[in-house]
Design a protein around this motif. Structure first.
Motif, PDB file in Angstrom:
ATOM      1  N   LEU A 178      -9.417  -0.363   3.467  1.00  0.00           N
ATOM      2  CA  LEU A 178      -8.543  -1.002   2.465  1.00  0.00           C
ATOM      3  C   LEU A 178      -8.273  -2.447   2.845  1.00  0.00           C
ATOM      4  CD1 LEU A 178      -7.518   2.063   1.936  1.00  0.00           C
ATOM      5  CD2 LEU A 178      -5.404   0.950   1.260  1.00  0.00           C
ATOM      6  N   PRO A 179      -8.093  -3.321   1.845  1.00  0.00           N
ATOM      7  CA  PRO A 179      -7.565  -4.652   2.185  1.00  0.00           C
ATOM      8  C   PRO A 179      -6.172  -4.488   2.791  1.00  0.00           C
ATOM      9  CG  PRO A 179      -8.203  -4.494  -0.147  1.00  0.00           C
ATOM     10  CD  PRO A 179      -8.264  -3.115   0.405  1.00  0.00           C
ATOM     11  N   GLN A 180      -5.753  -5.424   3.642  1.00  0.00           N
ATOM     12  CA  GLN A 180      -4.428  -5.332   4.266  1.00  0.00           C
ATOM     13  C   GLN A 180      -3.350  -5.667   3.247  1.00  0.00           C
ATOM     14  OE1 GLN A 180      -3.553  -4.504   7.448  1.00  0.00           O
ATOM     15  NE2 GLN A 180      -5.658  -4.058   8.018  1.00  0.00           N
ATOM     16  N   HIS A 196       1.231   3.773 -18.319  1.00  0.00           N
ATOM     17  CA  HIS A 196      -0.117   4.257 -18.012  1.00  0.00           C
ATOM     18  C   HIS A 196      -0.866   3.093 -17.386  1.00  0.00           C
ATOM     19  CE1 HIS A 196      -4.372   5.637 -19.242  1.00  0.00           C
ATOM     20  NE2 HIS A 196      -4.036   6.106 -18.058  1.00  0.00           N
ATOM     21  N   HIS A 197      -1.108   3.188 -16.082  1.00  0.00           N
ATOM     22  CA  HIS A 197      -1.778   2.109 -15.370  1.00  0.00           C
ATOM     23  C   HIS A 197      -3.274   2.423 -15.309  1.00  0.00           C
ATOM     24  CE1 HIS A 197       2.173   0.729 -14.098  1.00  0.00           C
ATOM     25  NE2 HIS A 197       2.432   1.961 -13.727  1.00  0.00           N
ATOM     26  N   PHE A 198      -4.081   1.523 -15.774  1.00  0.00           N
ATOM     27  CA  PHE A 198      -5.535   1.696 -15.692  1.00  0.00           C
ATOM     28  C   PHE A 198      -6.188   0.323 -15.781  1.00  0.00           C
ATOM     29  CE2 PHE A 198      -9.813   2.272 -17.224  1.00  0.00           C
ATOM     30  CZ  PHE A 198     -10.265   3.295 -16.413  1.00  0.00           C
ATOM     31  N   PRO A 199      -7.109  -0.025 -14.950  1.00  0.00           N
ATOM     32  CA  PRO A 199      -7.532   0.710 -13.769  1.00  0.00           C
ATOM     33  C   PRO A 199      -6.495   0.604 -12.657  1.00  0.00           C
ATOM     34  CG  PRO A 199      -8.665  -1.397 -13.897  1.00  0.00           C
ATOM     35  CD  PRO A 199      -7.787  -1.314 -15.118  1.00  0.00           C
ATOM     36  N   VAL A 200      -6.602   1.506 -11.694  1.00  0.00           N
ATOM     37  CA  VAL A 200      -5.671   1.526 -10.561  1.00  0.00           C
ATOM     38  C   VAL A 200      -6.471   1.259  -9.290  1.00  0.00           C
ATOM     39  CG1 VAL A 200      -4.117   3.012  -9.233  1.00  0.00           C
ATOM     40  CG2 VAL A 200      -4.148   3.165 -11.722  1.00  0.00           C
ATOM     41  N   ASP A 201      -5.896   0.476  -8.406  1.00  0.00           N
ATOM     42  CA  ASP A 201      -6.534   0.166  -7.120  1.00  0.00           C
ATOM     43  C   ASP A 201      -6.251   1.355  -6.191  1.00  0.00           C
ATOM     44  OD1 ASP A 201      -7.964  -1.463  -5.475  1.00  0.00           O
ATOM     45  OD2 ASP A 201      -6.342  -2.900  -5.098  1.00  0.00           O
ATOM     46  N   VAL A 202      -7.129   2.369  -6.265  1.00  0.00           N
ATOM     47  CA  VAL A 202      -6.826   3.625  -5.563  1.00  0.00           C
ATOM     48  C   VAL A 202      -7.917   3.950  -4.538  1.00  0.00           C
ATOM     49  CG1 VAL A 202      -7.882   5.077  -7.379  1.00  0.00           C
ATOM     50  CG2 VAL A 202      -6.088   6.040  -5.904  1.00  0.00           C
ATOM     51  N   TYR A 203      -7.498   4.530  -3.446  1.00  0.00           N
ATOM     52  CA  TYR A 203      -8.389   4.769  -2.305  1.00  0.00           C
ATOM     53  C   TYR A 203      -8.147   6.168  -1.736  1.00  0.00           C
ATOM     54  CZ  TYR A 203      -8.546  -0.349  -2.363  1.00  0.00           C
ATOM     55  OH  TYR A 203      -8.696  -1.651  -2.730  1.00  0.00           O
ATOM     56  N   ARG A 204      -9.142   6.638  -0.976  1.00  0.00           N
ATOM     57  CA  ARG A 204      -8.927   7.785  -0.092  1.00  0.00           C
ATOM     58  C   ARG A 204      -8.406   7.251   1.233  1.00  0.00           C
ATOM     59  NH1 ARG A 204     -11.879  11.785  -2.449  1.00  0.00           N
ATOM     60  NH2 ARG A 204     -13.449  10.852  -3.790  1.00  0.00           N
ATOM     61  N   PRO A 256       1.001  -6.728  -6.384  1.00  0.00           N
ATOM     62  CA  PRO A 256      -0.243  -6.005  -6.115  1.00  0.00           C
ATOM     63  C   PRO A 256       0.076  -4.709  -5.361  1.00  0.00           C
ATOM     64  CG  PRO A 256      -0.267  -8.235  -5.160  1.00  0.00           C
ATOM     65  CD  PRO A 256       1.126  -7.963  -5.616  1.00  0.00           C
ATOM     66  N   VAL A 257      -0.406  -3.588  -5.895  1.00  0.00           N
ATOM     67  CA  VAL A 257      -0.134  -2.288  -5.260  1.00  0.00           C
ATOM     68  C   VAL A 257      -1.457  -1.551  -5.084  1.00  0.00           C
ATOM     69  CG1 VAL A 257       1.126  -0.106  -5.416  1.00  0.00           C
ATOM     70  CG2 VAL A 257       2.118  -2.170  -6.433  1.00  0.00           C
ATOM     71  N   ARG A 258      -1.695  -1.086  -3.860  1.00  0.00           N
ATOM     72  CA  ARG A 258      -2.863  -0.242  -3.569  1.00  0.00           C
ATOM     73  C   ARG A 258      -2.339   1.163  -3.310  1.00  0.00           C
ATOM     74  NH1 ARG A 258      -3.428  -5.278  -0.435  1.00  0.00           N
ATOM     75  NH2 ARG A 258      -4.829  -6.501  -1.745  1.00  0.00           N
ATOM     76  N   PHE A 259      -2.980   2.133  -3.928  1.00  0.00           N
ATOM     77  CA  PHE A 259      -2.524   3.517  -3.784  1.00  0.00           C
ATOM     78  C   PHE A 259      -3.520   4.292  -2.932  1.00  0.00           C
ATOM     79  CE2 PHE A 259      -0.653   2.074  -7.753  1.00  0.00           C
ATOM     80  CZ  PHE A 259       0.620   2.632  -7.748  1.00  0.00           C
ATOM     81  N   THR A 307       0.873  -1.179   0.000  1.00  0.00           N
ATOM     82  CA  THR A 307       0.000   0.000   0.000  1.00  0.00           C
ATOM     83  C   THR A 307       0.902   1.217   0.000  1.00  0.00           C
ATOM     84  OG1 THR A 307      -1.859  -1.040   1.134  1.00  0.00           O
ATOM     85  CG2 THR A 307      -1.676   1.341   1.343  1.00  0.00           C
ATOM     86  N   ILE A 308       0.646   2.121  -0.930  1.00  0.00           N
ATOM     87  CA  ILE A 308       1.456   3.337  -1.038  1.00  0.00           C
ATOM     88  C   ILE A 308       0.647   4.480  -0.456  1.00  0.00           C
ATOM     89  CG2 ILE A 308       2.649   4.906  -2.629  1.00  0.00           C
ATOM     90  CD1 ILE A 308       3.874   2.237  -3.073  1.00  0.00           C
ATOM     91  N   LEU A 309       1.099   5.014   0.664  1.00  0.00           N
ATOM     92  CA  LEU A 309       0.411   6.145   1.292  1.00  0.00           C
ATOM     93  C   LEU A 309       0.996   7.441   0.746  1.00  0.00           C
ATOM     94  CD1 LEU A 309      -1.503   7.419   3.368  1.00  0.00           C
ATOM     95  CD2 LEU A 309       0.213   6.976   5.137  1.00  0.00           C
ATOM     96  N   GLY A 310       0.291   8.047  -0.218  1.00  0.00           N
ATOM     97  CA  GLY A 310       0.772   9.284  -0.846  1.00  0.00           C
ATOM     98  C   GLY A 310       1.192   9.025  -2.286  1.00  0.00           C
ATOM     99  N   THR A 311       0.255   9.270  -3.227  1.00  0.00           N
ATOM    100  CA  THR A 311       0.540   8.957  -4.631  1.00  0.00           C
ATOM    101  C   THR A 311       1.063  10.215  -5.323  1.00  0.00           C
ATOM    102  OG1 THR A 311      -1.207   7.324  -4.464  1.00  0.00           O
ATOM    103  CG2 THR A 311      -0.457   7.851  -6.691  1.00  0.00           C
TER     104      THR A 311
END
Ligand SMILES: NC(=O)C1=CN([C@@H]2O[C@H](COP(=O)(O)OP(=O)(O)OC[C@H]3O[C@@H](n4cnc5c(N)ncnc54)[C@H](OP(=O)(O)O)[C@@H]3O)[C@@H](O)[C@H]2O)C=CC1
Ligand SMILES: CC(C)(CO)C(=O)C(=O)O
Length: 312
Positions: A70-72, A57-65, A30-33, A9-13
């Motif tokens: 989020l999944p762990q 160009h990544h699409f779709p992206v697993d992106v969250y607020r 697997p990367v969650r942004f 999980t990347i905190l801060g895209t």
């Protein structure tokens, strides 16, 4: 567990998080942004990273607020500016369960100690990045040069993770190295950041102009020498010739606006607390003062306040 199964999980895209997250996606992980102002944009249009390593160009992206559930992930990578660190523990709390590795990419000093104190059940590792990357628009990162990550663990639990992380990043096209002493690694990075980030703001100059001008270069060398004094006072002395080599590397660098200069030009808060105040505090605890670094910190605080208040 092999590195192939690691999830991130990347905190801060932003410039840094977007770049390394993109590389890890390319590496098949697997990367969650977690994004901020551009979360809807990234959801709708994806994440673009222009890079000499190949445009992505990544699409779709697993992106969250940050407020979403989020999944762990196995690792949470901190890629926020340190100006957000007053919120960091609260932002991390829902992302970290016992055993989740916290990998901190930020510039500065003492972030890992603070993280280890707040999350005693998590291995904490610093990933010190020699990277030139900018966020140029919503969901759009321009990687200009470099990318080396130096992994340095906060303690033995972190050390056990370092080989797996090195393998994961290397297989994603990132140069890696490991540094057994976190303190040494942090001070070595500060030897660049303290002179060049600050002077780029104070002198309104990129690295090439600083290196080409005898007075600006003299200031950079004076600041670097003081950082060497600070590092030695804290028990992390530089190897002979280290600062000379750093100046050579800077001279050979693509002309670059350090991150603090970009922040200043965009009227964003400057990373003074962790890049200047924490190092000054640590050396002061040992009865040492770094007068040129203190002077630059005062000037930066003045400029930062005035810049953000919109005064002259
Ligand atoms: N850029 C580089 O080449 C290098 C950077 N570093 C260090 O890395 C760290 C990050 O820098 P950098 O990537 O350049 O900074 P950026 O400003 O480009 O990225 C930070 C990102 O964090 C996002 N963000 C802010 N608040 C939140 C929040 N509450 N939740 C989720 N996301 C949030 C920002 O979104 P928004 O813009 O929408 O607010 C932004 O996209 C700094 O400590 C820097 O010194 C180190 C080496 C090189
Ligand atoms: C050393 C450098 C230029 C790249 O990692 C950096 O840390 C910054 O711009 O803040």
């Amino acid at each position: 567990m092999t590195s192939q199964t690691l999830s991130f999980t990347i905190l801060g895209t932003g410039a840094l998080g977007g770049f390394y997250g993109s590389r890890l996606l390319v590496g098949g992980f697997p990367v969650r942004f977690i994004a901020h102002s551009d979360v809807d944009y990234i959801r709708a249009h994806g994440l673009r990273v222009d890079s000499p390593l190949g445009d992505q160009h990544h699409f779709p992206v697993d992106v969250y607020r940050a407020s979403d559930a989020l999944p762990q992930s196995d690792l949470v990578c901190v890629a926020l500016k340190t100006t957000q660190n007053h919120r960091l523990v609260d932002l991390l709390r829902p992302l970290v369960r016992p055993g989740t590795v916290i990998l901190n990419f930020q510039n500065g000093l003492s972030m890992e100690e603070e993280l280890a104190e707040a999350f005693p059940e998590s291995p904490v590792i610093a990933g010190l990045c020699f990277l030139c990357s900018n966020k140029v628009g919503p969901g759009h990162i321009a990687h200009l040069d470099y990318g080396l990550v130096s992994f340095a663990p906060q303690d033995a639990r972190g050390q056990a993770w370092v080989p797996r992380l090195m393998e994961a990043f290397a297989s994603s096209g990132i140069k890696v190295e490991s540094f057994p002493s976190l303190l040494k690694a942090r001070w070595r990075k500060l030897a660049w950041n303290i002179p060049f980030n600050g002077l780029s703001v104070l002198l309104d100059a990129n690295t090439d102009s600083i290196m080409a001008d005898p007075d600006a270069r003299a200031l950079a060398e004076q600041l670097m020498a003081e950082v060497a004094t600070g590092a030695a006072a804290c028990g992390a002395p530089f190897d002979t010739g280290f600062t000379g080599k750093l100046l050579e590397v800077t001279e050979a660098m693509t002309p670059y606006a350090p991150s603090m200069r970009l922040d200043y030009l965009a009227k964003r808060e400057l990373e003074i607390a962790f890049m200047y105040e924490r190092p000054l505090r640590e050396v002061a605890k040992r009865g040492v003062r770094l007068p040129a670094v203190e002077a630059i910190a005062h000037q930066l605080r003045f400029l930062d306040r005035r810049n953000r208040a919109g005064g002259t």
